[in-house]
Design a protein around this motif. Structure first.
Motif, mmCIF file in Angstrom:
data_model
loop_
_atom_site.group_PDB
_atom_site.id
_atom_site.type_symbol
_atom_site.label_atom_id
_atom_site.label_comp_id
_atom_site.label_asym_id
_atom_site.label_seq_id
_atom_site.Cartn_x
_atom_site.Cartn_y
_atom_site.Cartn_z
ATOM 1 N N GLU A 71 0.843 -1.185 0.000
ATOM 2 C CA GLU A 71 0.000 0.000 0.000
ATOM 3 C C GLU A 71 0.883 1.242 0.000
ATOM 4 O O GLU A 71 1.878 1.311 0.716
ATOM 5 C CB GLU A 71 -0.890 0.004 1.239
ATOM 6 C CG GLU A 71 -1.816 1.186 1.320
ATOM 7 C CD GLU A 71 -2.631 1.190 2.602
ATOM 8 O OE1 GLU A 71 -3.288 2.216 2.851
ATOM 9 O OE2 GLU A 71 -2.609 0.207 3.358
ATOM 10 N N GLN A 77 -3.848 11.220 -3.592
ATOM 11 C CA GLN A 77 -4.029 9.959 -4.296
ATOM 12 C C GLN A 77 -3.269 9.997 -5.629
ATOM 13 O O GLN A 77 -3.413 10.946 -6.394
ATOM 14 C CB GLN A 77 -5.528 9.740 -4.561
ATOM 15 C CG GLN A 77 -5.865 8.516 -5.356
ATOM 16 C CD GLN A 77 -5.804 7.246 -4.532
ATOM 17 O OE1 GLN A 77 -5.709 7.291 -3.316
ATOM 18 N NE2 GLN A 77 -5.840 6.128 -5.190
ATOM 19 N N LEU A 97 -6.713 3.343 -7.259
ATOM 20 C CA LEU A 97 -6.353 2.618 -6.047
ATOM 21 C C LEU A 97 -5.003 3.101 -5.548
ATOM 22 O O LEU A 97 -4.238 3.702 -6.303
ATOM 23 C CB LEU A 97 -6.283 1.106 -6.307
ATOM 24 C CG LEU A 97 -7.569 0.431 -6.795
ATOM 25 C CD1 LEU A 97 -7.290 -1.010 -7.184
ATOM 26 C CD2 LEU A 97 -8.643 0.496 -5.725
#
Length: 134
Positions: A71, A77, A97
């Motif tokens: 992650e 983002q 994502l």
């Protein structure tokens, strides 16, 4: 001015014997071990800047077979994440994502080893490495 740095676990140290070729997007340095490296913009006063900084990579060594992911925690983002093998071949492109599950474009879990990630933001691309463990 771009300069490569080595992470000691406590601080970033400039690699003094490195070559940076900004026209060909090429950095060359010799090291005796695998470590964490980064290329920073360096101001004339010696200070380093990294806008849109990647704050943390959660589990850079991960086991996709057990459901783990790598992650990427950042200030904003990323628009896109790209994963490459060490030969530079594209493995996966991810949009919307902030993690990679260790799978390639066909949905298969990749072989164990080192992979290069690139996080693409509006005005910056941040690269690094992660390890898939089998």
């Amino acid at each position: 001015t771009l300069k490569p740095y080595l992470w000691t676990g406590k601080e970033w140290l400039e690699l003094k014997n490195a070559t940076v070729d900004t026209q060909n997007n090429y950095v060359q340095a010799k090291t005796g071990h695998l470590s964490k490296f980064a290329v920073f913009y360096t101001q004339s006063d010696g200070s380093r800047t990294l806008k849109g900084a990647l704050q943390k990579v959660v589990r850079p060594k991960f086991i996709p077979d057990s459901g783990e992911v790598v992650e990427f925690q950042s200030i904003s983002q990323p628009k896109k994440i790209e994963i490459f093998n060490l030969s530079g071949a594209s493995i996966k492109k991810i949009e919307g994502l902030n993690y990679w599950d260790g799978k390639d474009e066909t949905g298969s879990i990749v072989a164990g080893g080192l992979y290069i990630y690139q996080l693409h933001f509006d005005d910056k691309t941040i690269s690094g490495m992660c390890v898939v463990i089998k």
